[in-house]
Design a protein around this motif. Structure first.
Motif, PDB file in Angstrom:
ATOM      1  N   VAL A  40      56.459  66.709  58.642  1.00 46.13           N
ATOM      2  CA  VAL A  40      56.152  66.362  57.259  1.00 46.13           C
ATOM      3  C   VAL A  40      55.176  65.320  57.294  1.00 46.13           C
ATOM      4  O   VAL A  40      54.850  64.398  58.324  1.00 46.13           O
ATOM      5  CB  VAL A  40      57.375  65.436  56.785  1.00 46.13           C
ATOM      6  CG1 VAL A  40      57.118  64.725  55.482  1.00 46.13           C
ATOM      7  CG2 VAL A  40      58.671  66.486  56.761  1.00 46.13           C
ATOM      8  N   VAL A  41      54.003  65.520  56.570  1.00 44.48           N
ATOM      9  CA  VAL A  41      52.830  64.825  56.657  1.00 44.48           C
ATOM     10  C   VAL A  41      52.386  63.988  55.587  1.00 44.48           C
ATOM     11  O   VAL A  41      51.292  63.842  55.141  1.00 44.48           O
ATOM     12  CB  VAL A  41      51.697  65.981  57.045  1.00 44.48           C
ATOM     13  CG1 VAL A  41      51.643  66.174  58.419  1.00 44.48           C
ATOM     14  CG2 VAL A  41      51.608  66.846  56.128  1.00 44.48           C
ATOM     15  N   ASP A  42      53.445  63.272  55.124  1.00 47.57           N
ATOM     16  CA  ASP A  42      53.293  62.279  53.996  1.00 47.57           C
ATOM     17  C   ASP A  42      52.742  60.897  54.614  1.00 47.57           C
ATOM     18  O   ASP A  42      52.492  60.739  55.498  1.00 47.57           O
ATOM     19  CB  ASP A  42      54.833  62.190  53.157  1.00 47.57           C
ATOM     20  CG  ASP A  42      55.649  61.689  53.734  1.00 47.57           C
ATOM     21  OD1 ASP A  42      55.379  61.174  55.007  1.00 47.57           O
ATOM     22  OD2 ASP A  42      56.765  61.446  53.445  1.00 47.57           O
ATOM     23  N   ASP A  43      52.436  59.986  53.458  1.00 44.41           N
ATOM     24  CA  ASP A  43      51.863  58.908  53.844  1.00 44.41           C
ATOM     25  C   ASP A  43      52.519  57.979  54.767  1.00 44.41           C
ATOM     26  O   ASP A  43      51.856  57.228  55.649  1.00 44.41           O
ATOM     27  CB  ASP A  43      51.680  57.683  52.285  1.00 44.41           C
ATOM     28  CG  ASP A  43      51.019  56.844  52.798  1.00 44.41           C
ATOM     29  OD1 ASP A  43      49.756  56.748  52.951  1.00 44.41           O
ATOM     30  OD2 ASP A  43      51.426  55.580  52.530  1.00 44.41           O
ATOM     31  N   LEU A  44      53.872  58.176  54.818  1.00 48.77           N
ATOM     32  CA  LEU A  44      54.513  57.251  55.783  1.00 48.77           C
ATOM     33  C   LEU A  44      54.744  57.911  57.137  1.00 48.77           C
ATOM     34  O   LEU A  44      54.675  56.921  58.223  1.00 48.77           O
ATOM     35  CB  LEU A  44      56.226  57.002  55.538  1.00 48.77           C
ATOM     36  CG  LEU A  44      56.467  56.293  54.010  1.00 48.77           C
ATOM     37  CD1 LEU A  44      58.051  56.438  53.638  1.00 48.77           C
ATOM     38  CD2 LEU A  44      55.937  54.815  54.352  1.00 48.77           C
ATOM     39  N   ARG A  45      54.402  58.829  57.565  1.00 50.39           N
ATOM     40  CA  ARG A  45      54.245  59.560  58.699  1.00 50.39           C
ATOM     41  C   ARG A  45      52.914  59.681  59.341  1.00 50.39           C
ATOM     42  O   ARG A  45      52.468  60.942  59.296  1.00 50.39           O
ATOM     43  CB  ARG A  45      55.149  60.949  58.468  1.00 50.39           C
ATOM     44  CG  ARG A  45      56.623  60.687  58.423  1.00 50.39           C
ATOM     45  CD  ARG A  45      57.276  61.935  57.863  1.00 50.39           C
ATOM     46  NE  ARG A  45      58.963  61.608  57.896  1.00 50.39           N
ATOM     47  CZ  ARG A  45      59.168  61.504  56.422  1.00 50.39           C
ATOM     48  NH1 ARG A  45      58.214  61.237  55.495  1.00 50.39           N
ATOM     49  NH2 ARG A  45      60.602  60.952  56.245  1.00 50.39           N
ATOM     50  N   TYR A  46      52.243  58.851  59.330  1.00 50.51           N
ATOM     51  CA  TYR A  46      51.086  58.695  60.061  1.00 50.51           C
ATOM     52  C   TYR A  46      50.885  59.480  61.289  1.00 50.51           C
ATOM     53  O   TYR A  46      49.917  59.947  61.552  1.00 50.51           O
ATOM     54  CB  TYR A  46      50.417  57.211  59.937  1.00 50.51           C
ATOM     55  CG  TYR A  46      51.049  56.314  61.022  1.00 50.51           C
ATOM     56  CD1 TYR A  46      50.655  56.123  62.100  1.00 50.51           C
ATOM     57  CD2 TYR A  46      52.025  55.630  60.459  1.00 50.51           C
ATOM     58  CE1 TYR A  46      51.142  55.203  62.828  1.00 50.51           C
ATOM     59  CE2 TYR A  46      52.607  54.619  61.212  1.00 50.51           C
ATOM     60  CZ  TYR A  46      52.354  54.519  62.619  1.00 50.51           C
ATOM     61  OH  TYR A  46      52.749  53.272  63.162  1.00 50.51           O
TER      62      TYR A  46
END
Length: 136
Positions: A46-52
């Protein structure tokens, strides 16, 4: 926050600054996406904003061979675990403060990771320029 501070209250702030630097790098190198990133080894991130951190792993996977990305991925995981431990202790309400040495090590590892990421980014940009010149 100054790493030379003798105030223990400043040390967690310095560690948090390192985490923010890594997130800023991820924002530039592999911006957040709504879709799942499929890695070369078929793992999915998962490469959303939270998972930098996932986005940094995805950047490494995208631009490096599996063998070349292993060493920096291990370093990144080590640093992420360190940062997570400090964050978990703070969130759990424990009144333990990271030592000055721990925060200095976090800063050094952050510097090393960022320098590696920048080197990869520069190399990939140069490679793309060369490809464009040969196509013309």
């Amino acid at each position: 926050i100054n790493l030379t501070s003798s105030n223990p209250a400043d040390w967690p702030k310095a560690a948090h600054s390192c985490r923010r630097l890594l997130k800023m790098m991820a924002d530039v190198l592999f911006p957040p996406q709504d879709k799942i990133y499929k890695m070369k080894d078929d793992d999915e991130l998962v490469v959303d904003d939270l998972r930098y951190l996932n986005r940094l792993y995805a950047f490494l996977d995208k631009y490096l061979s599996v063998e070349k990305s292993k060493s920096i991925s291990v370093e990144l995981k080590y640093l992420a675990d360190y940062l997570r431990q400090i964050n978990d202790e703070a969130n759990a309400g424990e009144h333990s403060t990271p030592t000055k040495l721990e925060v200095q090590l976090i800063a050094v590892h952050t510097y090393l990771i960022i320098s590696e990421l920048l080197k990869i980014q520069i190399f990939t940009k140069e490679s793309k320029k060369q490809e464009m010149k040969t196509e013309v």
